[in-house]
Write a protein that holds these residues in place. Structure first.
Motif, PDB file in Angstrom:
ATOM      1  N   ILE A 116       0.134   0.353 -13.293  1.00 58.50           N
ATOM      2  CA  ILE A 116       0.838   0.171 -12.009  1.00 58.50           C
ATOM      3  C   ILE A 116      -0.090  -0.514 -11.004  1.00 58.50           C
ATOM      4  O   ILE A 116       0.310  -1.420 -10.277  1.00 58.50           O
ATOM      5  CB  ILE A 116       1.339   1.531 -11.461  1.00 58.50           C
TER       6      ILE A 116
ATOM      7  N   LEU B 287      -2.239  18.645  -5.803  1.00 58.68           N
ATOM      8  CA  LEU B 287      -2.944  18.481  -4.520  1.00 58.68           C
ATOM      9  C   LEU B 287      -3.059  16.995  -4.160  1.00 58.68           C
ATOM     10  O   LEU B 287      -2.669  16.563  -3.070  1.00 58.68           O
ATOM     11  CB  LEU B 287      -4.340  19.101  -4.671  1.00 58.68           C
ATOM     12  N   SER B 288      -3.583  16.191  -5.094  1.00 62.64           N
ATOM     13  CA  SER B 288      -3.751  14.753  -4.845  1.00 62.64           C
ATOM     14  C   SER B 288      -2.391  14.081  -4.694  1.00 62.64           C
ATOM     15  O   SER B 288      -2.230  13.185  -3.860  1.00 62.64           O
ATOM     16  CB  SER B 288      -4.499  14.082  -6.002  1.00 62.64           C
TER      17      SER B 288
ATOM     18  N   ASN C 253      -3.877  17.746  -9.619  1.00 59.34           N
ATOM     19  CA  ASN C 253      -2.834  16.718  -9.654  1.00 59.34           C
ATOM     20  C   ASN C 253      -1.813  16.924  -8.543  1.00 59.34           C
ATOM     21  O   ASN C 253      -1.454  15.989  -7.832  1.00 59.34           O
ATOM     22  CB  ASN C 253      -2.124  16.719 -11.016  1.00 59.34           C
TER      23      ASN C 253
ATOM     24  N   MET D   7       2.368   5.050   5.523  1.00 62.64           N
ATOM     25  CA  MET D   7       2.177   3.595   5.515  1.00 62.64           C
ATOM     26  C   MET D   7       3.523   2.868   5.579  1.00 62.64           C
ATOM     27  O   MET D   7       3.696   1.920   6.328  1.00 62.64           O
ATOM     28  CB  MET D   7       1.430   3.166   4.243  1.00 62.64           C
TER      29      MET D   7
ATOM     30  N   VAL E  57      -5.237  12.759 -12.394  1.00 62.90           N
ATOM     31  CA  VAL E  57      -6.281  12.344 -11.444  1.00 62.90           C
ATOM     32  C   VAL E  57      -7.388  11.568 -12.150  1.00 62.90           C
ATOM     33  O   VAL E  57      -8.085  10.779 -11.517  1.00 62.90           O
ATOM     34  CB  VAL E  57      -6.893  13.529 -10.659  1.00 62.90           C
TER      35      VAL E  57
ATOM     36  N   ILE F 243      -9.103   7.722  -1.801  1.00 63.94           N
ATOM     37  CA  ILE F 243      -8.189   8.758  -2.310  1.00 63.94           C
ATOM     38  C   ILE F 243      -8.511   9.119  -3.765  1.00 63.94           C
ATOM     39  O   ILE F 243      -8.375  10.260  -4.174  1.00 63.94           O
ATOM     40  CB  ILE F 243      -6.717   8.297  -2.140  1.00 63.94           C
TER      41      ILE F 243
ATOM     42  N   MET G 106      -1.155  11.878  -1.523  1.00 63.45           N
ATOM     43  CA  MET G 106      -0.802  10.463  -1.674  1.00 63.45           C
ATOM     44  C   MET G 106       0.623  10.183  -1.225  1.00 63.45           C
ATOM     45  O   MET G 106       0.903   9.134  -0.658  1.00 63.45           O
ATOM     46  CB  MET G 106      -1.008  10.014  -3.120  1.00 63.45           C
TER      47      MET G 106
ATOM     48  N   ILE H  44       4.239  10.424  -9.164  1.00 58.48           N
ATOM     49  CA  ILE H  44       3.829  10.692 -10.552  1.00 58.48           C
ATOM     50  C   ILE H  44       2.957  11.949 -10.613  1.00 58.48           C
ATOM     51  O   ILE H  44       3.209  12.863 -11.407  1.00 58.48           O
ATOM     52  CB  ILE H  44       3.066   9.488 -11.150  1.00 58.48           C
ATOM     53  N   LEU H  45       1.940  12.008  -9.754  1.00 62.17           N
ATOM     54  CA  LEU H  45       1.020  13.144  -9.822  1.00 62.17           C
ATOM     55  C   LEU H  45       1.656  14.441  -9.343  1.00 62.17           C
ATOM     56  O   LEU H  45       1.355  15.515  -9.865  1.00 62.17           O
ATOM     57  CB  LEU H  45      -0.264  12.848  -9.032  1.00 62.17           C
TER      58      LEU H  45
ATOM     59  N   ILE I 211       4.373   5.804  -5.232  1.00 61.25           N
ATOM     60  CA  ILE I 211       4.609   5.908  -6.681  1.00 61.25           C
ATOM     61  C   ILE I 211       3.551   6.807  -7.330  1.00 61.25           C
ATOM     62  O   ILE I 211       3.866   7.739  -8.068  1.00 61.25           O
ATOM     63  CB  ILE I 211       4.631   4.514  -7.336  1.00 61.25           C
ATOM     64  N   PHE I 212       2.282   6.548  -7.002  1.00 58.61           N
ATOM     65  CA  PHE I 212       1.200   7.392  -7.541  1.00 58.61           C
ATOM     66  C   PHE I 212       1.426   8.850  -7.138  1.00 58.61           C
ATOM     67  O   PHE I 212       1.264   9.772  -7.946  1.00 58.61           O
ATOM     68  CB  PHE I 212      -0.161   6.935  -7.003  1.00 58.61           C
TER      69      PHE I 212
ATOM     70  N   PRO J 103     -10.867  13.791  -4.848  1.00 61.09           N
ATOM     71  CA  PRO J 103     -10.741  14.981  -5.700  1.00 61.09           C
ATOM     72  C   PRO J 103     -12.026  15.309  -6.464  1.00 61.09           C
ATOM     73  O   PRO J 103     -12.385  16.478  -6.611  1.00 61.09           O
ATOM     74  CB  PRO J 103      -9.626  14.596  -6.692  1.00 61.09           C
TER      75      PRO J 103
ATOM     76  N   LEU K 234      -6.181  -2.508  -0.113  1.00 61.05           N
ATOM     77  CA  LEU K 234      -5.568  -1.617  -1.098  1.00 61.05           C
ATOM     78  C   LEU K 234      -6.653  -0.851  -1.866  1.00 61.05           C
ATOM     79  O   LEU K 234      -6.571   0.362  -2.064  1.00 61.05           O
ATOM     80  CB  LEU K 234      -4.730  -2.454  -2.073  1.00 61.05           C
TER      81      LEU K 234
ATOM     82  N   PHE L 250       0.541  -4.071  -8.974  1.00 56.42           N
ATOM     83  CA  PHE L 250       0.490  -4.261  -7.525  1.00 56.42           C
ATOM     84  C   PHE L 250      -0.509  -5.349  -7.128  1.00 56.42           C
ATOM     85  O   PHE L 250      -0.256  -6.156  -6.237  1.00 56.42           O
ATOM     86  CB  PHE L 250       0.175  -2.941  -6.816  1.00 56.42           C
TER      87      PHE L 250
ATOM     88  N   ILE M  73       0.848  -1.200   0.000  1.00 56.37           N
ATOM     89  CA  ILE M  73       0.000   0.000   0.000  1.00 56.37           C
ATOM     90  C   ILE M  73       0.881   1.247   0.000  1.00 56.37           C
ATOM     91  O   ILE M  73       0.694   2.170  -0.803  1.00 56.37           O
ATOM     92  CB  ILE M  73      -0.952   0.018   1.225  1.00 56.37           C
TER      93      ILE M  73
ATOM     94  N   LEU N  14       4.020   1.547  -0.905  1.00 66.08           N
ATOM     95  CA  LEU N  14       4.779   1.676  -2.154  1.00 66.08           C
ATOM     96  C   LEU N  14       3.908   2.220  -3.278  1.00 66.08           C
ATOM     97  O   LEU N  14       4.290   3.152  -3.991  1.00 66.08           O
ATOM     98  CB  LEU N  14       5.323   0.304  -2.576  1.00 66.08           C
ATOM     99  N   MET N  15       2.719   1.634  -3.435  1.00 68.95           N
ATOM    100  CA  MET N  15       1.861   2.032  -4.553  1.00 68.95           C
ATOM    101  C   MET N  15       1.478   3.514  -4.444  1.00 68.95           C
ATOM    102  O   MET N  15       1.548   4.256  -5.427  1.00 68.95           O
ATOM    103  CB  MET N  15       0.618   1.152  -4.629  1.00 68.95           C
ATOM    104  N   PHE N  16       1.076   3.929  -3.249  1.00 68.94           N
ATOM    105  CA  PHE N  16       0.651   5.321  -3.123  1.00 68.94           C
ATOM    106  C   PHE N  16       1.836   6.282  -3.214  1.00 68.94           C
ATOM    107  O   PHE N  16       1.675   7.417  -3.677  1.00 68.94           O
ATOM    108  CB  PHE N  16      -0.162   5.534  -1.844  1.00 68.94           C
TER     109      PHE N  16
ATOM    110  N   PHE O 115       0.466   9.999   2.495  1.00 69.39           N
ATOM    111  CA  PHE O 115      -0.182   8.761   2.934  1.00 69.39           C
ATOM    112  C   PHE O 115       0.732   7.562   2.689  1.00 69.39           C
ATOM    113  O   PHE O 115       0.912   6.711   3.571  1.00 69.39           O
ATOM    114  CB  PHE O 115      -1.518   8.588   2.207  1.00 69.39           C
TER     115      PHE O 115
END
Lengths: 71, 572
Positions: free
Chosen positions: B17, A45-46, A43, A57, B349, B205, A50, A19-20, A15-16, B209, B198, B21, A9, A11-13, A53
């Motif tokens: 991605i 902001l999110s 983008n 984690m 997003v 999340i 992330m 990117i954003l 990476i996301f 937005p 997950l 996962f 969890i 790692l994925m967030f 977060f």
């Protein structure tokens, strides 16, 4: 189960988030792109949320705890 | 107005991605799948926060994301009843009163509990009904995913493989089926539960937005209020009569039909959700599972119902076009989420939002497949087809059952393609099968006299009475067929919801009365010793081993109950 779910969890967030955040920074002057999101750089902001977060984690996962106990 | 999305490279990267996962979690769990307990029960080893979030996420399938956003646009704040009175009391009841029996009895599934408490035929009936239901639910999730994917991710697929035409719908159906199949075969129930956690975070999340921008656009809560009729802005205020509110149900139908029969029938007896709690590592964690799940459940309407209301409010002032259902002039509210995504989300997003949507469908699919696996392997295969084999054999069967479950889901996905209103169809199935089930549990758990014959015939009678009630009634404007009335028309309800709620009430009452009467007429076959740990009066009270007082299930239950009451008063 041996796998700590916080690691994927986190790692994925992360990476996301990365990117954003980068996308948000690169496109920060692009007012045409963010017209549909009412001018908010959604983008960036999110992405930042992330990253925070994902980092949280990973930080609280067994990955970090194990290192601590080994030291 | 565009009819499809244009996704950028970044959007596709995010989707890709996510898939990596999902499959990676299954792959990482593969080496722990050494016996059937690990594969089908997650080794009974997971912490409460994981099972608690999976408890909610397993329910976050097609019904939630698309159906509840559509309900938000159709019924406004009345939709909140599905989250508060229609979930919270049942979750609290499950945690406090029922989990001690489910977890403590060492039953591996809900049907197996029925065998221990009642008899073989009651288990058999429940196992077969449940297996069919999960395959259907999984198929419906799969169908909804493929339907949506072809709209939001058009790929212009038009293949011809050995004479079979493969379009976009078929392509996305196969892709989602293969992904779910792979991570389920690799990691079993743990894989499903981990991915549900997950998916839960991704949904929160990914949708935040959209809600944030949507609310800014309409002018916040006040903006929604100004553009929607007043009876869509309250949960209870207009339930004095069925005609005064958009749901078409009066307060008694809401409280009794949804809040008691359907809600308790679903949350307390449906193995899909109960299985998550049973995978917890201790009795205390098992009891906390529904309570931890209840907290996000309470606030999910903000992410799911509010977008539906925003879309309708915008459409009312001519700011948003909601597409019409093909060939009609009825607005297709099932499309509000994709329409809003398309409107507000720029590249980046947008990919995140689409990934969140797909995650919700996949969790709906995988959750049902994992429950199907356990029930089929233990309650059907081990009980009726090949008993007394080695554990290795059942592990292998469990894996093959995953393949069969996914194949059967693909078939039902094509069946579901011919029904338009997915949500109402699911409600109908739940009403027929689940409503009488809770009557058997209620009597079985709290009245030690209740016999197996009584429970079995109560279930059969309740299910038949559900079908009979449905067959003699119709919602206003409904035509004879799946909507009811196939035995002749005796009563017309103001809405489909009203009809569904009352079907459940009749089924439950019939089952309760039948079980009670037949119990008095039949001999009690199980001794008090047999029923130890299965019936309330014969089970020693458990002492909770939580470290701090505020972690005790009882305390948590009171806090959550109070929060739900306060929320209900605020949005009265």
């Amino acid at each position: 189960m041996g796998l700590d779910i916080k690691i994927p969890i986190g790692l994925m967030f992360s990476i996301f988030g990365l990117i954003l955040t980068i996308l948000g920074l690169v496109t920060s002057g692009d007012s045409a792109m963010y017209e549909q999101s009412l001018g908010y750089n959604i983008n960036l902001l999110s992405g930042v949320i992330m990253l925070l977060f994902g980092g949280f984690m990973l930080f609280t996962s067994s990955l970090f705890k194990k290192k601590k106990s080994e030291e | 107005m565009h009819t499809s999305f244009s996704l950028g490279t970044i959007d596709w990267t995010i989707i890709l991605i996510y898939f990596i996962f999902v499959l990676g979690i299954g792959w990482a769990l593969k080496r722990y799948m050494k016996d059937s307990t690990a594969f089908l029960e997650a080794g009974r080893s997971l912490p409460a926060w994981v099972t608690g979030l999976a408890f909610i996420s397993a329910n976050l399938g097609a019904i939630e994301m698309i159906g509840m956003a559509a309900s938000g646009a159709k019924y406004g704040m009345m939709t909140i009843h599905f989250y508060w009175i229609g979930a919270i009391p049942a979750m609290i009841f499950l945690a406090i009163f029922m989990m001690p029996f489910y977890y403590g009895s060492k039953a591996r599934s809900v049907p197996e509990y029925l065998k221990l408490r009642f008899d073989e035929k009651t288990r058999g009936f429940n196992a077969f009904a449940f297996a069919i239901m999960t395959v259907f639910s999984s198929g419906i999730s799969m169908y909804a995913l493929a339907l949506l994917a072809q709209v939001i991710m058009p790929l212009q697929i038009d293949w011809n493989i050995m004479g079979i035409h493969i379009g976009e719908f078929d392509f996305y159906l196969m892709v989602s089926a293969v992904i779910v199949l792979v991570y389920m075969v690799l990691g079993g129930l743990t894989s499903a539960i981990y991915n549900e956690v997950l998916q839960f975070f991704l949904i929160v999340i990914g949708f935040a937005p959209l809600v944030f921008i949507g609310l800014k656009d309409i002018g916040g809560w006040e903006g929604i209020k100004a553009n929607l009729p007043e009876n869509m802005m309250h949960s209870w205020k207009f339930t004095g009569s069925a005609d005064a509110n958009p749901l078409g149900v009066e307060w008694f139908g809401v409280a009794m039909g949804l809040g008691f029969v359907l809600s308790f029938g679903y949350w307390c007896t449906n193995f899909l959700v109960v299985q998550r709690a049973m995978a917890a590592g201790s009795m205390s964690a098992a009891r906390k599972t529904p309570l931890i799940g209840a907290i996000p459940k309470m606030f999910l309407p903000a992410l799911v119902v509010i977008p539906g209301m925003i879309a309708l409010a915008l459409s009312n002032i001519g700011e948003l076009d909601i597409p019409l259902k093909a060939g009609t002039d009825i607005k297709d509210f099932d499309k509000v989420i994709p329409v809003l995504l398309m409107r507000y989300m720029p590249m980046g997003v947008l990919g995140l939002g689409i990934t969140a949507l797909m995650a919700s469908f996949m969790s709906g699919m995988a959750g049902n497949v994992s429950a199907f696996n356990t029930v089929f392997t233990y309650d059907i295969y081990q009980s009726y087809i090949r008993p007394k084999k080695s554990d290795k054999h059942y592990l292998k069967v469990g894996k093959w059952t995953t393949v069969v479950g996914v194949l059967a889901s693909i078939m039902t996905a094509y069946v579901a393609r011919s029904f338009n209103n997915v949500m109402d169809f699911l409600q109908l199935i739940f009403a027929f099968v689940n409503a009488p089930l809770f009557a058997a549990f209620l009597l079985g758990m709290f009245w030690k006299r209740t016999t197996g014959h009584a429970a079995f015939w109560g279930l059969i009678g309740g299910t038949i009475s559900a079908a009979v009630h449905h067959g003699f009634s119709l919602p206003v404007g409904g035509s004879i067929g799946i909507k009811g009335g196939f035995f002749g028309l005796v009563h017309t309800y103001p809405s489909e919801m009203a009809q569904n709620f009352w079907t459940a009430i009749y089924a439950f009452s019939t089952a309760l009365i039948l079980t009670f009467v037949i119990t008095l007429l039949t001999k009690k076959l199980k001794t008090d010793d047999d029923l130890k740990g299965l019936v309330y009066s014969l089970t020693p009270r458990i002492k909770d081993d939580s470290k701090y007082w505020y972690q005790k299930p009882g305390v948590l239950a009171v806090i959550i109950g109070a929060m739900a009451i306060v929320l209900s008063i605020i949005f009265w």
